[in-house]
Motif scaffolding. Structure first.
Motif, short mmCIF file in Angstrom:
data_model
loop_
_atom_site.label_atom_id
_atom_site.label_comp_id
_atom_site.label_asym_id
_atom_site.label_seq_id
_atom_site.Cartn_x
_atom_site.Cartn_y
_atom_site.Cartn_z
N UNK A 40 -9.58 -5.02 -28.38
CA UNK A 40 -9.71 -4.35 -29.35
C UNK A 40 -8.33 -3.98 -29.65
N UNK A 41 -8.21 -4.20 -31.02
CA UNK A 41 -6.83 -4.41 -31.65
C UNK A 41 -5.99 -2.95 -31.85
N UNK A 42 -4.77 -2.79 -31.54
CA UNK A 42 -4.25 -1.34 -31.86
C UNK A 42 -2.70 -1.73 -31.86
N UNK A 43 -1.79 -1.06 -32.77
CA UNK A 43 -0.56 -1.09 -32.84
C UNK A 43 0.22 -2.12 -33.70
N UNK A 44 -0.79 -2.43 -34.95
CA UNK A 44 -0.02 -3.33 -35.91
C UNK A 44 1.14 -2.71 -36.60
N UNK A 45 0.87 -1.10 -36.73
CA UNK A 45 2.17 -0.59 -37.52
C UNK A 45 3.29 -0.44 -36.70
N UNK A 46 3.09 -0.45 -35.31
CA UNK A 46 4.22 -0.19 -34.55
C UNK A 46 4.89 -1.74 -34.75
N UNK A 47 4.39 -2.64 -34.55
CA UNK A 47 4.86 -4.19 -34.60
C UNK A 47 5.59 -4.31 -35.76
N UNK A 48 4.83 -3.95 -37.02
CA UNK A 48 5.70 -4.23 -38.35
C UNK A 48 6.91 -3.38 -38.33
N UNK A 49 6.85 -2.19 -37.78
CA UNK A 49 8.22 -1.45 -37.83
C UNK A 49 9.38 -2.22 -37.15
N UNK A 50 9.06 -2.71 -36.22
CA UNK A 50 10.06 -3.73 -35.45
C UNK A 50 10.34 -5.15 -36.31
N UNK A 51 9.53 -5.70 -36.88
CA UNK A 51 9.56 -6.87 -37.65
C UNK A 51 10.39 -6.53 -38.93
N UNK A 52 9.92 -5.42 -39.60
CA UNK A 52 10.63 -5.16 -40.96
C UNK A 52 12.20 -4.68 -40.68
N UNK A 53 12.39 -4.00 -39.59
CA UNK A 53 14.18 -3.46 -39.07
C UNK A 53 14.66 -5.08 -38.85
N UNK A 54 14.12 -5.89 -38.32
CA UNK A 54 15.00 -7.01 -37.71
C UNK A 54 14.70 -8.22 -38.89
N UNK A 55 14.08 -7.96 -39.99
CA UNK A 55 14.17 -8.69 -41.12
C UNK A 55 13.27 -10.21 -40.91
N UNK A 56 12.33 -9.81 -40.07
CA UNK A 56 11.14 -10.89 -39.60
C UNK A 56 9.83 -10.69 -40.78
N UNK A 57 9.52 -11.91 -41.27
CA UNK A 57 8.31 -11.77 -42.27
C UNK A 57 7.32 -11.93 -41.14
N UNK A 58 6.15 -11.01 -41.07
CA UNK A 58 4.97 -10.96 -40.52
C UNK A 58 3.68 -10.92 -41.23
N UNK A 59 2.94 -11.90 -41.20
CA UNK A 59 1.62 -11.95 -41.57
C UNK A 59 0.35 -11.51 -40.86
N UNK A 60 -0.46 -10.86 -41.36
CA UNK A 60 -1.78 -10.73 -40.49
C UNK A 60 -2.99 -10.29 -41.46
N UNK A 61 -4.21 -10.86 -41.49
CA UNK A 61 -5.23 -10.42 -42.12
C UNK A 61 -6.02 -9.32 -41.12
N UNK A 62 -5.65 -8.85 -40.02
CA UNK A 62 -6.31 -8.09 -38.94
C UNK A 62 -5.98 -6.45 -39.38
N UNK A 63 -6.57 -5.87 -38.83
CA UNK A 63 -6.54 -4.19 -38.90
C UNK A 63 -6.83 -3.52 -37.32
N UNK A 67 -12.29 -6.06 -33.26
CA UNK A 67 -12.55 -6.58 -31.92
C UNK A 67 -11.98 -8.00 -32.08
N UNK A 68 -11.05 -8.50 -31.26
CA UNK A 68 -10.62 -9.81 -31.01
C UNK A 68 -11.24 -10.64 -29.90
#
Length: 274
Positions: A40-63, A67-68
């Motif tokens: 079960x997916x969790x932590x997307x916003x945390x991951x996005x925070x690191x990507x945004x800070x480091x200038x990485x373009x991150x794309x996901x269609x999940x929430x 269930x993955x």
């Protein structure tokens, strides 16, 4: 995630002389993050925070809460090869840990689902510095976060009762608590549960009782009709194997520290695209 938190985590992981991530040529690349097992997916916003800070373009269609299946792509990334390498371990650590909590929580929620009205909640047994993320992972798994901190609800624990007694502890709590705060008391006997209900507790936690003891106490509280608004919670060493028995006792909430401290990390990986 606050900038100060992001920088603190990065400082811990990168140190002051990061040679490893700068071995590769710094050029634009693409990468994917994927799960190597069902979860079960969790932590997307945390991951996005690191990507945004480091200038990485991150794309996901999940929430969070999805269930993955094994092999599902969570993020497609594009950006600096050095930046992606620097984000890799932090992001995978957070995703693995938080998905593990969400997965275990969903398993427990599914177990009690046949019994209407029973909630699965976590506790304050969390990793120092990571509480808000771990509790959000519980929410992603369908559970209840309980208190985020001591200011949310006034909790009268066993040590308070041992020092003051049920009546004095509740009276003191009523005097000090805001009208916006609920008062919860932890009890270990049916007698104390009934006394606490009569004295105006909002939530009664039945601590370290067997399912049969909980069922008897819950029945006594319901029959007494002292305050029908009272929430009845049970806690104390409860694991997934115990849930079916406790769910059938008539309680409203089953709180489990094990949702966090016994959750197994999910295997999540990052690979550069060809």
């Amino acid at each position: 995630m606050l900038i100060t938190e992001i920088e603190r985590f990065l400082e811990e992981d990168l140190g002051y002389n990061d040679i490893s991530c700068t071995l590769v040529p710094d050029r634009e690349i693409e990468a994917v993050i994927f799960t190597k097992e069902d979860c079960v997916l969790a932590g997307l916003d945390v991951a996005r925070s690191f990507f945004d800070y480091l200038g990485i373009h991150a794309v996901t269609t999940l929430s969070d809460g999805d269930r993955l299946a094994k092999g599902t792509t969570i993020f497609t990334l594009s950006g600096s090869s050095v930046s992606i390498l620097r984000a890799e371990r932090l992001v995978l650590n957070f995703l693995g840990h938080l998905c593990g909590i969400a997965t275990l929580t969903r398993r427990c929620v599914d177990i009690v689902a046949p019994v209407p009205g029973v909630r699965i909640a976590c506790t304050r047994k969390t990793t120092p510095g990571l509480r808000k993320y771990e509790k959000l992972a519980v929410i992603a798994g369908g559970g209840d976060p309980h208190r985020f901190n001591l200011s949310d609800t006034v909790m009268i624990k066993d040590n308070h009762v041992n020092m003051m007694g049920v009546e004095a502890a509740l009276r003191s709590a009523r005097q000090k608590a805001s009208f916006t705060q609920k008062i919860e008391i932890e009890v270990e006997s049916a007698e104390d549960a009934l006394r606490a209900a009569a004295l105006g507790a909002d939530i009664i936690m039945l601590d370290n009782m067997t399912p049969s003891q909980v069922a008897q106490t819950t029945a006594s509280l319901r029959e007494a009709r002292i305050a029908e608004h009272i929430v009845i919670e049970v806690s104390g060493g409860i694991g997934p194997d115990d849930l079916d028995a406790y769910a059938k006792t008539g309680v409203d909430v089953i709180s489990m520290g094990s949702l966090i401290h016994q959750a197994r990390w999910i295997d999540v990986s990052l690979e550069f695209s060809d």
